[in-house]
Design a protein around this motif. Structure first.
Motif, PDB file in Angstrom:
ATOM      1  N   PRO A   1       0.812  -1.225   0.000  1.00 33.73           N
ATOM      2  CA  PRO A   1       0.000   0.000   0.000  1.00 33.73           C
ATOM      3  C   PRO A   1       0.844   1.274   0.000  1.00 33.73           C
ATOM      4  CG  PRO A   1      -0.883  -1.598   1.547  1.00 33.73           C
ATOM      5  CD  PRO A   1       0.438  -2.133   1.098  1.00 33.73           C
ATOM      6  N   LEU A   2       1.946   1.266   0.732  1.00 30.21           N
ATOM      7  CA  LEU A   2       2.802   2.448   0.741  1.00 30.21           C
ATOM      8  C   LEU A   2       3.430   2.680  -0.630  1.00 30.21           C
ATOM      9  CD1 LEU A   2       4.590   1.998   4.197  1.00 30.21           C
ATOM     10  CD2 LEU A   2       2.688   3.531   3.618  1.00 30.21           C
ATOM     11  N   ALA A   3       3.868   1.590  -1.281  1.00 31.22           N
ATOM     12  CA  ALA A   3       4.439   1.743  -2.624  1.00 31.22           C
ATOM     13  C   ALA A   3       3.395   2.249  -3.613  1.00 31.22           C
ATOM     14  CB  ALA A   3       5.008   0.397  -3.088  1.00 31.22           C
ATOM     15  N   GLY A   4       2.166   1.709  -3.516  1.00 25.04           N
ATOM     16  CA  GLY A   4       1.106   2.184  -4.403  1.00 25.04           C
ATOM     17  C   GLY A   4       0.776   3.639  -4.184  1.00 25.04           C
ATOM     18  N   ALA A   5       0.692   4.058  -2.904  1.00 20.02           N
ATOM     19  CA  ALA A   5       0.404   5.462  -2.609  1.00 20.02           C
ATOM     20  C   ALA A   5       1.513   6.371  -3.125  1.00 20.02           C
ATOM     21  CB  ALA A   5       0.226   5.645  -1.099  1.00 20.02           C
ATOM     22  N   ALA A   6       2.749   5.921  -3.022  1.00 23.62           N
ATOM     23  CA  ALA A   6       3.862   6.729  -3.528  1.00 23.62           C
ATOM     24  C   ALA A   6       3.789   6.876  -5.046  1.00 23.62           C
ATOM     25  CB  ALA A   6       5.192   6.083  -3.118  1.00 23.62           C
ATOM     26  N   LEU A   7       3.438   5.795  -5.734  1.00 20.71           N
ATOM     27  CA  LEU A   7       3.306   5.874  -7.183  1.00 20.71           C
ATOM     28  C   LEU A   7       2.165   6.800  -7.586  1.00 20.71           C
ATOM     29  CD1 LEU A   7       3.890   2.157  -8.237  1.00 20.71           C
ATOM     30  CD2 LEU A   7       5.377   4.105  -8.717  1.00 20.71           C
ATOM     31  N   VAL A   8       1.054   6.737  -6.859  1.00 22.46           N
ATOM     32  CA  VAL A   8      -0.080   7.621  -7.177  1.00 22.46           C
ATOM     33  C   VAL A   8       0.301   9.080  -6.969  1.00 22.46           C
ATOM     34  CG1 VAL A   8      -2.409   8.288  -6.459  1.00 22.46           C
ATOM     35  CG2 VAL A   8      -1.837   5.879  -6.710  1.00 22.46           C
ATOM     36  N   LEU A   9       0.968   9.388  -5.858  1.00 19.31           N
ATOM     37  CA  LEU A   9       1.382  10.767  -5.603  1.00 19.31           C
ATOM     38  C   LEU A   9       2.380  11.241  -6.653  1.00 19.31           C
ATOM     39  CD1 LEU A   9       1.763  10.717  -1.709  1.00 19.31           C
ATOM     40  CD2 LEU A   9      -0.090  11.734  -3.059  1.00 19.31           C
ATOM     41  N   ALA A  10       3.313  10.366  -7.035  1.00 16.72           N
ATOM     42  CA  ALA A  10       4.263  10.744  -8.080  1.00 16.72           C
ATOM     43  C   ALA A  10       3.544  10.970  -9.403  1.00 16.72           C
ATOM     44  CB  ALA A  10       5.322   9.647  -8.234  1.00 16.72           C
ATOM     45  N   GLY A  11       2.557  10.134  -9.705  1.00 20.30           N
ATOM     46  CA  GLY A  11       1.787  10.332 -10.937  1.00 20.30           C
ATOM     47  C   GLY A  11       0.983  11.611 -10.928  1.00 20.30           C
ATOM     48  N   LEU A  12       0.409  11.969  -9.767  1.00 23.28           N
ATOM     49  CA  LEU A  12      -0.342  13.227  -9.675  1.00 23.28           C
ATOM     50  C   LEU A  12       0.582  14.430  -9.861  1.00 23.28           C
ATOM     51  CD1 LEU A  12      -2.760  12.424  -6.702  1.00 23.28           C
ATOM     52  CD2 LEU A  12      -3.304  12.495  -9.146  1.00 23.28           C
ATOM     53  N   ALA A  13       1.750  14.358  -9.259  1.00 24.86           N
ATOM     54  CA  ALA A  13       2.708  15.448  -9.452  1.00 24.86           C
ATOM     55  C   ALA A  13       3.133  15.546 -10.913  1.00 24.86           C
ATOM     56  CB  ALA A  13       3.928  15.223  -8.552  1.00 24.86           C
ATOM     57  N   ALA A  14       3.370  14.402 -11.543  1.00 26.02           N
ATOM     58  CA  ALA A  14       3.729  14.417 -12.963  1.00 26.02           C
ATOM     59  C   ALA A  14       2.585  14.942 -13.821  1.00 26.02           C
ATOM     60  CB  ALA A  14       4.123  13.007 -13.412  1.00 26.02           C
ATOM     61  N   THR A  15       1.346  14.675 -13.417  1.00 30.26           N
ATOM     62  CA  THR A  15       0.189  15.173 -14.164  1.00 30.26           C
ATOM     63  C   THR A  15       0.118  16.690 -14.112  1.00 30.26           C
ATOM     64  OG1 THR A  15      -1.032  13.135 -13.695  1.00 30.26           O
ATOM     65  CG2 THR A  15      -2.318  15.045 -14.366  1.00 30.26           C
ATOM     66  N   VAL A  16       0.407  17.257 -12.943  1.00 33.25           N
ATOM     67  CA  VAL A  16       0.398  18.718 -12.804  1.00 33.25           C
ATOM     68  C   VAL A  16       1.447  19.342 -13.723  1.00 33.25           C
ATOM     69  CG1 VAL A  16       0.792  20.630 -11.215  1.00 33.25           C
ATOM     70  CG2 VAL A  16      -0.504  18.631 -10.457  1.00 33.25           C
ATOM     71  N   VAL A  17       2.619  18.727 -13.778  1.00 33.24           N
ATOM     72  CA  VAL A  17       3.674  19.251 -14.655  1.00 33.24           C
ATOM     73  C   VAL A  17       3.309  19.034 -16.126  1.00 33.24           C
ATOM     74  CG1 VAL A  17       6.101  19.044 -15.292  1.00 33.24           C
ATOM     75  CG2 VAL A  17       5.424  18.892 -12.882  1.00 33.24           C
ATOM     76  N   ALA A  18       2.787  17.837 -16.452  1.00 29.98           N
ATOM     77  CA  ALA A  18       2.462  17.510 -17.854  1.00 29.98           C
ATOM     78  C   ALA A  18       1.337  18.385 -18.381  1.00 29.98           C
ATOM     79  CB  ALA A  18       2.086  16.039 -17.956  1.00 29.98           C
ATOM     80  N   ARG A  19       0.476  18.861 -17.496  1.00 22.73           N
ATOM     81  CA  ARG A  19      -0.647  19.693 -17.951  1.00 22.73           C
ATOM     82  C   ARG A  19      -0.164  20.976 -18.595  1.00 22.73           C
ATOM     83  NH1 ARG A  19      -4.287  23.529 -15.469  1.00 22.73           N
ATOM     84  NH2 ARG A  19      -6.400  23.284 -16.335  1.00 22.73           N
ATOM     85  N   ARG A  20       1.011  21.432 -18.226  1.00 23.45           N
ATOM     86  CA  ARG A  20       1.555  22.672 -18.769  1.00 23.45           C
ATOM     87  C   ARG A  20       2.357  22.449 -20.043  1.00 23.45           C
ATOM     88  NH1 ARG A  20      -0.655  27.262 -16.445  1.00 23.45           N
ATOM     89  NH2 ARG A  20      -1.219  26.762 -14.278  1.00 23.45           N
ATOM     90  N   GLN A  21       2.557  21.186 -20.429  1.00 24.67           N
ATOM     91  CA  GLN A  21       3.366  20.892 -21.606  1.00 24.67           C
ATOM     92  C   GLN A  21       2.488  20.882 -22.852  1.00 24.67           C
ATOM     93  OE1 GLN A  21       6.693  20.688 -21.176  1.00 24.67           O
ATOM     94  NE2 GLN A  21       6.218  21.062 -19.008  1.00 24.67           N
ATOM     95  N   PRO A  22       3.060  21.199 -24.022  1.00 23.19           N
ATOM     96  CA  PRO A  22       2.280  21.121 -25.253  1.00 23.19           C
ATOM     97  C   PRO A  22       1.998  19.670 -25.634  1.00 23.19           C
ATOM     98  CG  PRO A  22       4.571  21.653 -25.730  1.00 23.19           C
ATOM     99  CD  PRO A  22       4.429  21.705 -24.244  1.00 23.19           C
ATOM    100  N   GLY A  23       0.818  19.421 -26.122  1.00 20.34           N
ATOM    101  CA  GLY A  23       0.448  18.069 -26.503  1.00 20.34           C
ATOM    102  C   GLY A  23      -0.051  17.262 -25.326  1.00 20.34           C
ATOM    103  N   THR A  24      -0.715  16.155 -25.624  1.00 19.88           N
ATOM    104  CA  THR A  24      -1.330  15.324 -24.589  1.00 19.88           C
ATOM    105  C   THR A  24      -0.486  14.121 -24.194  1.00 19.88           C
ATOM    106  OG1 THR A  24      -2.492  14.021 -26.280  1.00 19.88           O
ATOM    107  CG2 THR A  24      -3.609  15.987 -25.455  1.00 19.88           C
ATOM    108  N   LEU A  25       0.645  13.932 -24.855  1.00 19.31           N
ATOM    109  CA  LEU A  25       1.425  12.715 -24.643  1.00 19.31           C
ATOM    110  C   LEU A  25       1.916  12.593 -23.208  1.00 19.31           C
ATOM    111  CD1 LEU A  25       2.667  10.228 -25.938  1.00 19.31           C
ATOM    112  CD2 LEU A  25       4.644  11.604 -26.549  1.00 19.31           C
ATOM    113  N   TRP A  26       2.447  13.689 -22.654  1.00 23.53           N
ATOM    114  CA  TRP A  26       3.006  13.619 -21.311  1.00 23.53           C
ATOM    115  C   TRP A  26       1.916  13.424 -20.262  1.00 23.53           C
ATOM    116  CZ3 TRP A  26       7.921  12.676 -21.249  1.00 23.53           C
ATOM    117  CH2 TRP A  26       8.730  13.147 -22.277  1.00 23.53           C
ATOM    118  N   VAL A  27       0.717  13.918 -20.532  1.00 23.19           N
ATOM    119  CA  VAL A  27      -0.390  13.679 -19.596  1.00 23.19           C
ATOM    120  C   VAL A  27      -0.723  12.189 -19.531  1.00 23.19           C
ATOM    121  CG1 VAL A  27      -2.809  14.181 -19.107  1.00 23.19           C
ATOM    122  CG2 VAL A  27      -1.313  15.988 -19.963  1.00 23.19           C
ATOM    123  N   TRP A  28      -0.755  11.541 -20.703  1.00 26.60           N
ATOM    124  CA  TRP A  28      -1.043  10.113 -20.716  1.00 26.60           C
ATOM    125  C   TRP A  28       0.076   9.318 -20.040  1.00 26.60           C
ATOM    126  CZ3 TRP A  28      -5.636   8.432 -21.171  1.00 26.60           C
ATOM    127  CH2 TRP A  28      -6.567   9.038 -22.020  1.00 26.60           C
TER     128      TRP A  28
END
Length: 831
Positions: A404-431
């Motif tokens: 569960p701790l590893a899963g929560a860490a991956l989810v938090l890392a993915g959410l942080a990456a989503t925030v950064v990817a939202r500012r990038q051109p194109g949808t690839l980094w969001v996916w």
């Protein structure tokens, strides 16, 4: 016999013995492989390369040359071509002798004129060339009759005509159909071909591949890229056999493009493998449950944990390999068969082409996914307690505290990456960030199952038994819940992104005229020609009030367009300002506006774009194709247009004339809708070809129907995965069902227990998937709807679609699970 060979033989016999389960696993693994392979084959076959289409393009000729209109600047290069029809340097039109001289002595030319032919109230594509000439051999295939001569035509099958029919084009002699011809790669083409056709005038529109005047050439020497610049300078667009055969490959891509392609491919591979593993995993778990005693007997006879793992992994190898092989063959066949069928409805089809590298890669992906789906059951088989299994006791399920701790860490890392990817051109980094979130949620799913199972004590008996059994067998339940979650998250994200893009496009729609306005424009013409055109328009539109618009000219008679630039929904939009009086203002506003009318009468511009007016001024650029440009600043007032998405500006004639221009009536406007079979444009072109007719339809685009195709795909995966898991649950709960039957539980209660498993699995997966998909969809909305710095993102939630996915699919899966009758069984229980 080696252990690996023995494991493969056991896997093959087990697969044949449990054919229903094996077929289910093969479908789960093979369906994505089949679909992707079919799409790849379809695209490759439908893409006709220059070499494949060489005969259809040129026949037996060495080159085809198309004459560009006067004022066109041509520039052809190996990787593309460009042309500008507003150039000041006008290449003169060439005759046959001049073109032949440019290609060298011994050149033979035949006409090749592509355009349109008027037939009744419509028009049809037409090609004026002699199909009897050897140079045209292979361009069109004769299927019926013969090739036409003077006064005759051949037609394509989609025209519905046969030899002996007559074609009647207004103002020309009837043409006799003598043959039916078909394009080698475009069976849906509707075209008339003949050596002398009354083609319609191009009216300023020219395309070297579709419309224009030209020739097919038989040259003594090949026409190469070295000859192209001189021919372009002479106003000739060139397509030659030597150029096509010598065309370079695709241009080298830049490093960022390579990185994005690699990330996109990796994300797609991970998602496909993850989905296959999650869907096929419960089915492999079914096999493990049913073979647990067999494996325990092997262990009791000296089989090691590695041998047990090898046996279960051999199941994945055998079934995954068979599924990949069958799906690849079926996918290639489906793609090859679908291409000519689709071409009949539009598009093109070349020879069957299989892109073997990606196809074999997809097949290997299916094989790897099959082995990966069997990996967790293989580990469980190696860890099972042989004594407990032989005694008939079920295995105990234990969670690893670190997951569960590893899963929560991956989810938090993915959410942080989503925030950064939202500012990038194109949808690839969001996916790519979404894949990280998805993997984290998959790791978290067993904990979520155990956590939500605490609410079972408050449920009624059938649901309480269902949830407790799901929690007891978390490895089986978590796989099915994660599969539903992944599908739901993907579909929800696509739905939000697509709806946001649709709303952004709707908001971006703009027009300088209100919906329902008919506009008739005259180009450069004399006052007499305009008078005739106006009279013919009035005759063709009896009783329709016509309002005049005006054209600006300088002292040399050169036509000028008065334009300004404004940002609309974040996109730079260039508009042309109209010139007219109070009557035109009333049409543009849809009512009488005293304030705007007074401003127009006082010599001010009336503007409908608020951002275009600064300090009471409108900045205009007066441009001409043959004269110097000028910049104007005129007094302006804002007014409200007739439609919400309408912009534009109206200038009084006095204001334009004060700027040094003359005005001449060359436009007519009316609030009038033409009937569907109207021939107004064709009738007016008989007066003069320099006329354009336009009708403002308003925003006509509807939300993409493809969005609901995602719902169909989600329906198959969610319901199929849920039923596979409930089938396993029903098999595992046989002792509990026996006990309940013994104490008098009715069949309806037994069905409710199975349906409760379906509701719990699909409901939990859809709920978690909705949250994950909403986060990804919101992130997708920004790169899909922004058009530069300062442009805000558009966000729209498709609520009916969301309800259908998040609520409708779990309810449907539950209803389907209620249909089969749960037969009571009295299986013996070992203590």
């Amino acid at each position: 016999m080696s252990a690996a060979r023995a494991a493969l033989r056991i896997a093959r016999r087990s697969a044949w013995r449990s054919r229903g389960r094996s077929a289910l696993i093969m479908v789960m693994i093979g369906l994505p492989v089949l679909v992707i392979t079919a799409i790849l084959t379809f695209i490759a076959t439908a893409t006709v390369s220059g070499r494949e289409g060489l005969v259809a393009e040129l026949g037996a000729a060495d080159a085809r040359l198309m004459q560009a209109p006067a004022g066109t600047v041509l520039r052809q290069e190996p990787n593309g071509a460009s042309w500008d029809t507003s150039g000041e340097a006008a290449a003169p039109e060439r005759d046959v002798a001049e073109v032949a001289a440019l290609l060298g002595p011994g050149t033979r030319l035949i006409p090749f004129n592509a355009g349109a032919l008027r037939l009744g109230a419509g028009r049809v594509d037409a090609l004026e060339t002699d199909l009897r000439d050897p140079l045209t051999r292979g361009m069109l295939t004769l299927t019926e009759g013969r090739f036409p001569s003077v006064g005759e035509v051949a037609v394509t099958p989609t025209s519905g005509l046969r030899p002996g029919d007559l074609l009647r084009s207004p103002g020309a002699a009837p043409l006799t159909v003598v043959g039916v011809v078909e394009h080698p790669h475009r069976p849906s083409l509707r075209q008339v071909v003949g050596p002398d056709l009354p083609l319609l005038p191009l009216d300023g529109f020219w395309s070297p591949g579709e419309y224009g005047t030209g020739w097919l050439a038989d040259t003594p020497e090949p026409v190469t890229w070295a000859d192209v610049p001189a021919l372009n300078t002479a106003g000739l667009y060139v397509t030659s056999r030597a150029m096509i055969l010598d065309s370079p490959g695709a241009p080298v891509r830049s490093f960022p493009s390579e990185v994005q392609n690699t990330v996109g491919l990796g994300a797609m591979v991970i998602m496909v493998v993850l989905e296959i593993v999650l869907l096929a995993g419960p089915a492999f778990a079914v096999g493990l449950r049913r073979r647990r005693r067999e494996l325990a007997e092997i262990a009791a006879q000296g089989g090691s944990a590695g041998h047990l793992r090898m046996i279960v992994l051999a199941d994945g190898l055998v079934l995954g390999g068979a599924a990949a092989l069958v799906a690849t063959v079926l996918g290639i066949g489906a793609g090859a068969l679908a291409t000519p069928i689709a071409a009949r409805w539009g598009g093109q089809a070349g020879p069957v082409d299989v892109p073997w590298t990606p196809v074999l890669g997809v097949a290997a992906l299916g094989l790897i996914a099959g082995i990966a789906a069997a990996l967790v059951p293989a580990v469980q088989a190696a860890r099972q307690d042989t004594v407990s299994v032989l005694a008939g006791r079920g295995p105990a399920t234990a969670d690893r505290p670190g997951w569960p701790l590893a899963g929560a860490a991956l989810v938090l890392a993915g959410l942080a990456a989503t925030v950064v990817a939202r500012r990038q051109p194109g949808t690839l980094w969001v996916w790519a960030a979404a894949v990280l979130v998805m993997i984290g949620l998959v790791v978290l799913t067993p904990w979520l199952v155990r956590f939500t199972g605490r609410a079972a004590t408050r449920l009624r008996l059938p649901l309480r038994v269902s949830v407790r059994d799901a929690v007891r067998h978390r490895s089986r339940t978590a796989s099915a819940v994660a599969a539903v979650m992944a599908v739901t998250a993907t579909v929800v994200a696509v739905g939000i992104g697509a709806q946001s893009e649709y709303l952004d496009r709707r908001n971006a729609y703009t027009s300088a005229r209100p919906t329902g306005m008919l506009a008739i424009w005259g180009g450069t013409m004399s006052d007499g020609a305009w008078g005739d055109l106006r009279a013919e328009t009035a005759r063709r539109l009896p009783g329709v009030p016509l309002v005049a618009g005006y054209q600006a000219r300088d002292t040399q008679g050169r036509r000028y367009a008065l334009r300004y630039t404004v940002r609309w929904n974040g996109i730079r939009t260039r508009r042309s300002a109209a010139i007219g009086d109070q009557a035109l203002l009333r049409l543009l506003q849809g009512r009488h506006d005293p304030r705007a009318a007074a401003a127009l009468a006082s010599g001010k511009a009336v503007v409908f774009d608020a951002a275009a007016v600064r300090d009471g001024k409108l900045t205009l650029r007066a441009g001409s194709t043959s004269g110097p440009a000028r910049k104007l600043e005129v007094p302006a007032v804002l007014a409200t247009p007739a439609d919400e998405h309408q912009g534009g500006a109206l200038l009084p004639r006095a204001l334009v004339e004060q700027a040094g221009f003359a005005t001449a009536e060359r436009q007519l406007y009316a609030m009038h809708r033409l009937p569907a079979d109207s021939t107004l444009w064709h009738d007016l072109t008989e007066v003069t070809p320099r006329v354009k007719v336009a009708f403002e339809e308003g925003y006509r685009q509807v939300p993409s129907p493809g969005l609901w195709s995602w719902l169909v795909g989600a329906l198959v995966l969610v319901v199929g995965g849920t039923l596979a898991a409930t089938g396993l649950a029903s098999a595992d709960m046989r002792p509990e069902r026996s006990t309940m039957t013994a104490i008098g539980a009715p069949p309806g209660t037994l069905r409710m227990i199975v349906a409760g498993q379906a509701l719990y699995i699909s409901g939990l997966g859809a709920s978690v998937g909705m949250v994950a998909g909403t986060v990804t969809g919101v992130a997708l909305s920004r790169p899909m709807t922004t058009h530069g710095a300062g442009d805000p993102a558009t966000l729209a939630i498709p609520w009916p679609f969301m309800i259908a996915v998040v609520v409708g699919l779990p309810v449907l899966a539950t209803v389907v699970a209620l249909i089969p009758r749960a037969r009571p069984s009295l299986a013996p229980r070992r203590l």
